[in-house]
Design an enzyme around this catalytic site. Sequence first.
Site, PDB file in Angstrom:
ATOM      1  N   HIS A 122       0.814  -1.215   0.000  1.00  0.00           N
ATOM      2  CA  HIS A 122       0.000   0.000   0.000  1.00  0.00           C
ATOM      3  C   HIS A 122       0.850   1.268   0.000  1.00  0.00           C
ATOM      4  O   HIS A 122       1.869   1.358   0.673  1.00  0.00           O
ATOM      5  CB  HIS A 122      -0.932   0.015   1.208  1.00  0.00           C
ATOM      6  CG  HIS A 122      -0.235  -0.187   2.519  1.00  0.00           C
ATOM      7  ND1 HIS A 122       0.035  -1.444   3.030  1.00  0.00           N
ATOM      8  CD2 HIS A 122       0.258   0.687   3.428  1.00  0.00           C
ATOM      9  CE1 HIS A 122       0.653  -1.333   4.182  1.00  0.00           C
ATOM     10  NE2 HIS A 122       0.805  -0.041   4.449  1.00  0.00           N
ATOM     11  N   ASP A 123       0.400   2.224  -0.799  1.00  0.00           N
ATOM     12  CA  ASP A 123       0.956   3.582  -0.846  1.00  0.00           C
ATOM     13  C   ASP A 123       2.368   3.655  -1.415  1.00  0.00           C
ATOM     14  O   ASP A 123       3.003   4.709  -1.322  1.00  0.00           O
ATOM     15  CB  ASP A 123       0.919   4.239   0.542  1.00  0.00           C
ATOM     16  CG  ASP A 123      -0.478   4.296   1.118  1.00  0.00           C
ATOM     17  OD1 ASP A 123      -1.319   4.997   0.530  1.00  0.00           O
ATOM     18  OD2 ASP A 123      -0.738   3.639   2.147  1.00  0.00           O
ATOM     19  N   GLY A 140       4.985  -1.065   2.861  1.00  0.00           N
ATOM     20  CA  GLY A 140       4.166   0.094   2.540  1.00  0.00           C
ATOM     21  C   GLY A 140       4.937   1.397   2.497  1.00  0.00           C
ATOM     22  O   GLY A 140       6.003   1.542   3.102  1.00  0.00           O
TER      23      GLY A 140
END
Length: 264
Positions: A122-123, A140
């Site tokens: 994520h991200d 992440g």
Amino acid sequence: MAGRIHPTAIVAPEAELADDVTVGAYSIVGPGVRIGAGSQVGPHCIIDGQTTIGRDNVFYRFCSIGGMPQDKKYKGEPTRLEIGDGNMVREYVTINTGTAQDVGVTRVGDDNWIMAYVHIAHDCQIASHTVIANSVQLAGHIHIDDWAILGGSSAVHQFVRIGAHCMIGGTSSIRQDIPPYVIGAGDPFRPVGINSEGLSRRGYTPETVSALKEAYKILYRRNLKVEEAAQQIAALQAQRSEASDALQVLVDFLNASTRGIARA
């Protein structure tokens, strides 16, 4: 369009696919997905979430793209994944959407070569023209700049930044930022010099490569704090005007680093 979607594939009616997108056998495309012209989805892939994919991408068999983040804080917020143009994504790659605790979107740029079993969490913000070799694991919130190369089975800690034109050897453990142009490997990562061969192949002049080697010595051989090294590299720009732009990339990276740089 129907002739380009295998009869065993499931494509949500709400999904937006360009007319020439192909979808292989037993693949699933969810309702929040948009895929641009010329892209290919191989067999047994899942593409879901709020995912936007550009032109001329190839997703090889068994990819999982756009799944929810592996983050216990995620509560179903409408986060996204954005993928650019011309990327090759090989077997068993997983790329997750973002989280509300960061920018809310995971991004992959253009012309990246992402090999088998890579995980992009994520991200993450992946720029363009990178090579991410087999089984690289990205936690992440990682940022990877243009033309970086990560060797197979390397692992990168969350929030780390990897600068442009870096070359990281296989099975490396990355726990701090890697400045632009640096080459190295190890657990923990150990820098050994400048990626001079890669820079030459991309059109950097011998004079610029020489200036970057001098900057490397300032950063790694003089026992300076990062802030002090950045100041001396900035001063080097006045002496090596032909390399000013390349040196500025390094100075900007050092000034923005919050995790510190790998020095082992």
